[in-house]
Design a protein around this motif. Structure first.
Motif, PDB file in Angstrom:
ATOM      1  N   SER A 117       0.856  -1.187   0.000  1.00 16.71           N
ATOM      2  CA  SER A 117       0.000   0.000   0.000  1.00 16.71           C
ATOM      3  C   SER A 117       0.893   1.238   0.000  1.00 16.71           C
ATOM      4  CB  SER A 117      -0.913   0.016   1.224  1.00 16.71           C
ATOM      5  OG  SER A 117      -1.864  -1.016   1.139  1.00 16.71           O
ATOM      6  N   ILE A 118       0.941   1.911  -1.143  1.00 15.35           N
ATOM      7  CA  ILE A 118       1.755   3.112  -1.312  1.00 15.35           C
ATOM      8  C   ILE A 118       0.813   4.315  -1.324  1.00 15.35           C
ATOM      9  CG2 ILE A 118       3.438   4.318  -2.741  1.00 15.35           C
ATOM     10  CD1 ILE A 118       4.527   1.692  -1.682  1.00 15.35           C
ATOM     11  N   TYR A 119       1.023   5.246  -0.391  1.00 17.74           N
ATOM     12  CA  TYR A 119       0.144   6.402  -0.283  1.00 17.74           C
ATOM     13  C   TYR A 119       0.761   7.673  -0.847  1.00 17.74           C
ATOM     14  CZ  TYR A 119      -2.677   3.324   2.571  1.00 17.74           C
ATOM     15  OH  TYR A 119      -3.437   2.272   3.002  1.00 17.74           O
ATOM     16  N   ALA A 120       2.086   7.717  -0.940  1.00 20.75           N
ATOM     17  CA  ALA A 120       2.751   8.875  -1.542  1.00 20.75           C
ATOM     18  C   ALA A 120       2.931   8.594  -3.029  1.00 20.75           C
ATOM     19  CB  ALA A 120       4.093   9.132  -0.862  1.00 20.75           C
ATOM     20  N   LEU A 121       1.935   8.973  -3.805  1.00 18.69           N
ATOM     21  CA  LEU A 121       1.902   8.675  -5.233  1.00 18.69           C
ATOM     22  C   LEU A 121       1.993   9.963  -6.055  1.00 18.69           C
ATOM     23  CD1 LEU A 121      -0.964   6.022  -5.237  1.00 18.69           C
ATOM     24  CD2 LEU A 121       1.486   5.584  -5.483  1.00 18.69           C
ATOM     25  N   GLY A 122       2.598   9.847  -7.223  1.00 15.51           N
ATOM     26  CA  GLY A 122       2.723  11.003  -8.101  1.00 15.51           C
ATOM     27  C   GLY A 122       2.433  10.646  -9.541  1.00 15.51           C
ATOM     28  N   ARG A 123       2.828  11.555 -10.435  1.00 19.80           N
ATOM     29  CA  ARG A 123       2.507  11.410 -11.861  1.00 19.80           C
ATOM     30  C   ARG A 123       3.753  11.288 -12.730  1.00 19.80           C
ATOM     31  NH1 ARG A 123      -2.740  15.560 -12.192  1.00 19.80           N
ATOM     32  NH2 ARG A 123      -3.894  14.479 -10.535  1.00 19.80           N
ATOM     33  N   ASN A 124       4.850  10.851 -12.120  1.00 17.91           N
ATOM     34  CA  ASN A 124       6.092  10.638 -12.869  1.00 17.91           C
ATOM     35  C   ASN A 124       6.079   9.252 -13.488  1.00 17.91           C
ATOM     36  OD1 ASN A 124       7.303  13.195 -12.084  1.00 17.91           O
ATOM     37  ND2 ASN A 124       7.469  12.298 -10.037  1.00 17.91           N
ATOM     38  N   VAL A 125       5.200   9.087 -14.464  1.00 23.31           N
ATOM     39  CA  VAL A 125       4.931   7.780 -15.068  1.00 23.31           C
ATOM     40  C   VAL A 125       5.385   7.811 -16.519  1.00 23.31           C
ATOM     41  CG1 VAL A 125       3.101   6.146 -15.691  1.00 23.31           C
ATOM     42  CG2 VAL A 125       2.984   7.391 -13.507  1.00 23.31           C
ATOM     43  N   THR A 126       6.178   6.823 -16.911  1.00 23.47           N
ATOM     44  CA  THR A 126       6.682   6.787 -18.286  1.00 23.47           C
ATOM     45  C   THR A 126       5.793   5.988 -19.221  1.00 23.47           C
ATOM     46  OG1 THR A 126       8.096   4.900 -17.732  1.00 23.47           O
ATOM     47  CG2 THR A 126       9.076   7.095 -17.554  1.00 23.47           C
ATOM     48  N   ALA A 127       5.079   5.003 -18.706  1.00 19.02           N
ATOM     49  CA  ALA A 127       4.172   4.225 -19.549  1.00 19.02           C
ATOM     50  C   ALA A 127       3.023   5.112 -20.019  1.00 19.02           C
ATOM     51  CB  ALA A 127       3.625   3.024 -18.783  1.00 19.02           C
ATOM     52  N   SER A 128       2.537   4.847 -21.222  1.00 22.01           N
ATOM     53  CA  SER A 128       1.419   5.628 -21.746  1.00 22.01           C
ATOM     54  C   SER A 128       0.110   5.166 -21.103  1.00 22.01           C
ATOM     55  CB  SER A 128       1.325   5.476 -23.260  1.00 22.01           C
ATOM     56  OG  SER A 128       0.866   4.172 -23.600  1.00 22.01           O
ATOM     57  N   GLN A 129      -0.895   6.012 -21.193  1.00 23.38           N
ATOM     58  CA  GLN A 129      -2.213   5.637 -20.687  1.00 23.38           C
ATOM     59  C   GLN A 129      -2.740   4.404 -21.403  1.00 23.38           C
ATOM     60  OE1 GLN A 129      -4.646   9.174 -20.914  1.00 23.38           O
ATOM     61  NE2 GLN A 129      -3.493  10.224 -19.304  1.00 23.38           N
ATOM     62  N   ASP A 130      -2.513   4.314 -22.703  1.00 23.33           N
ATOM     63  CA  ASP A 130      -2.967   3.136 -23.455  1.00 23.33           C
ATOM     64  C   ASP A 130      -2.257   1.876 -22.986  1.00 23.33           C
ATOM     65  OD1 ASP A 130      -4.729   4.655 -24.943  1.00 23.33           O
ATOM     66  OD2 ASP A 130      -3.418   4.814 -26.696  1.00 23.33           O
ATOM     67  N   GLU A 131      -0.960   1.973 -22.716  1.00 22.30           N
ATOM     68  CA  GLU A 131      -0.216   0.806 -22.227  1.00 22.30           C
ATOM     69  C   GLU A 131      -0.717   0.371 -20.858  1.00 22.30           C
ATOM     70  OE1 GLU A 131       4.181   1.375 -24.281  1.00 22.30           O
ATOM     71  OE2 GLU A 131       3.684   2.549 -22.494  1.00 22.30           O
ATOM     72  N   LEU A 132      -0.974   1.329 -19.993  1.00 23.15           N
ATOM     73  CA  LEU A 132      -1.461   0.992 -18.662  1.00 23.15           C
ATOM     74  C   LEU A 132      -2.868   0.407 -18.716  1.00 23.15           C
ATOM     75  CD1 LEU A 132      -0.109   4.091 -16.738  1.00 23.15           C
ATOM     76  CD2 LEU A 132       0.589   1.716 -16.391  1.00 23.15           C
ATOM     77  N   ALA A 133      -3.718   0.987 -19.552  1.00 21.59           N
ATOM     78  CA  ALA A 133      -5.073   0.453 -19.690  1.00 21.59           C
ATOM     79  C   ALA A 133      -5.042  -0.979 -20.220  1.00 21.59           C
ATOM     80  CB  ALA A 133      -5.906   1.346 -20.607  1.00 21.59           C
ATOM     81  N   ALA A 134      -4.174  -1.246 -21.185  1.00 21.99           N
ATOM     82  CA  ALA A 134      -4.060  -2.601 -21.739  1.00 21.99           C
ATOM     83  C   ALA A 134      -3.569  -3.576 -20.671  1.00 21.99           C
ATOM     84  CB  ALA A 134      -3.123  -2.605 -22.942  1.00 21.99           C
ATOM     85  N   LEU A 135      -2.584  -3.164 -19.878  1.00 27.00           N
ATOM     86  CA  LEU A 135      -2.074  -4.021 -18.810  1.00 27.00           C
ATOM     87  C   LEU A 135      -3.175  -4.350 -17.808  1.00 27.00           C
ATOM     88  CD1 LEU A 135       0.383  -5.308 -17.277  1.00 27.00           C
ATOM     89  CD2 LEU A 135       0.579  -3.106 -16.076  1.00 27.00           C
ATOM     90  N   ILE A 136      -3.922  -3.344 -17.397  1.00 32.57           N
ATOM     91  CA  ILE A 136      -4.985  -3.551 -16.408  1.00 32.57           C
ATOM     92  C   ILE A 136      -6.079  -4.441 -16.973  1.00 32.57           C
ATOM     93  CG2 ILE A 136      -6.821  -2.361 -15.130  1.00 32.57           C
ATOM     94  CD1 ILE A 136      -4.767   0.049 -14.962  1.00 32.57           C
ATOM     95  N   LYS A 137      -6.488  -4.191 -18.207  1.00 30.38           N
ATOM     96  CA  LYS A 137      -7.547  -5.001 -18.810  1.00 30.38           C
ATOM     97  C   LYS A 137      -7.122  -6.455 -18.965  1.00 30.38           C
ATOM     98  CE  LYS A 137      -8.246  -2.160 -22.342  1.00 30.38           C
ATOM     99  NZ  LYS A 137      -8.853  -1.588 -23.580  1.00 30.38           N
ATOM    100  N   ASP A 138      -5.913  -6.684 -19.489  1.00 27.08           N
ATOM    101  CA  ASP A 138      -5.450  -8.059 -19.684  1.00 27.08           C
ATOM    102  C   ASP A 138      -5.296  -8.789 -18.352  1.00 27.08           C
ATOM    103  OD1 ASP A 138      -5.424  -7.845 -22.410  1.00 27.08           O
ATOM    104  OD2 ASP A 138      -3.265  -7.505 -22.584  1.00 27.08           O
ATOM    105  N   THR A 139      -4.825  -8.085 -17.341  1.00 24.59           N
ATOM    106  CA  THR A 139      -4.646  -8.710 -16.033  1.00 24.59           C
ATOM    107  C   THR A 139      -5.986  -9.141 -15.451  1.00 24.59           C
ATOM    108  OG1 THR A 139      -2.666  -7.362 -15.652  1.00 24.59           O
ATOM    109  CG2 THR A 139      -3.663  -8.395 -13.743  1.00 24.59           C
ATOM    110  N   ILE A 140      -6.990  -8.294 -15.580  1.00 28.89           N
ATOM    111  CA  ILE A 140      -8.320  -8.659 -15.076  1.00 28.89           C
ATOM    112  C   ILE A 140      -8.896  -9.821 -15.874  1.00 28.89           C
ATOM    113  CG2 ILE A 140     -10.708  -7.847 -14.845  1.00 28.89           C
ATOM    114  CD1 ILE A 140      -9.541  -5.085 -14.118  1.00 28.89           C
TER     115      ILE A 140
END
Length: 200
Positions: free
Chosen positions: A14-37
């Motif tokens: 559980s990480i509570y100090a979160l930010g927006r320094n993300v290199t993956a694209s939104q499409d890549e993250l959405a694909a990862l989340i969808k495939d994992t589910i």
């Protein structure tokens, strides 16, 4: 023994100090989340878990809904400011996954398999746990932190209206995720003897 999965699970905190320094694209993250589910197990393969993946303004809108809704629930302004600080931490993350259960599917299986009817909602919750753990671990594998919140059912009506959620989808949890800006604290465990039995 191979421990790759175990080691990945140890990184899922559980990480509570979160930010927006993300290199993956939104499409890549959405694909990862969808495939994992998709690959997370559900009873009878009934696939009751649904997800809404929020980025940008949609992500911020969710946490604005939470903040506004909680204002009427928190007893004092001082307490509300503390609550608001916590919510703003979630809002500072890069995105959020809202997890739902499609109750139409649950009811369908209750009708189709009457012998097990009393179990299908409980089994759908197990499916939720599988999906949430799998996504959380997949995010951790890619260097992203997350935490899981449960503002349902307080925000259910507002979320349904804001994001055009089908009536049959029941909100179960909200997982905000993003770059890890500070690590999780130490994790404590209860004694194994109180938790496990190994019978030979």
């Amino acid at each position: 023994m191979k421990e790759q999965l175990l080691n990945l699970a140890k990184n899922r905190r559980s990480i509570y100090a979160l930010g927006r320094n993300v290199t993956a694209s939104q499409d890549e993250l959405a694909a990862l989340i969808k495939d994992t589910i998709k690959w997370a197990p559900t009873s009878f393969n009934n696939q009751t878990t649904r997800a809404v993946i929020l980025f940008g303004d949609s992500h911020e809108k969710l946490w604005d809904i939470v903040a506004k809704r909680l204002k009427s629930e928190v007893p004092t302004e001082e307490a509300y400011q503390k609550t608001l600080q916590k919510i703003n931490g979630f809002k500072a993350a890069y995105g959020t996954v809202m997890y739902f259960t499609d109750m139409n599917i649950v009811h369908q299986f209750e009708n189709d398999f009457a012998l097990y009817a009393d179990n299908f909602y409980d089994w759908s919750e197990q499916g939720q746990g599988n999906a949430q753990f799998a996504v959380w671990t997949a995010l951790a594998e890619n260097g992203l932190g997350a935490n899981l919140q449960h503002y349902n059912p307080l925000i259910d009506d507002e979320v349904r209206a804001a994001f055009n959620i089908p009536d049959s989808w029941k909100l179960r949890a909200e997982m905000d995720f993003g770059s890890i800006e500070a690590p999780a604290g130490d994790k404590e465990f209860m004694a194994d003897d109180d938790r496990f039995k190994v019978l030979k």
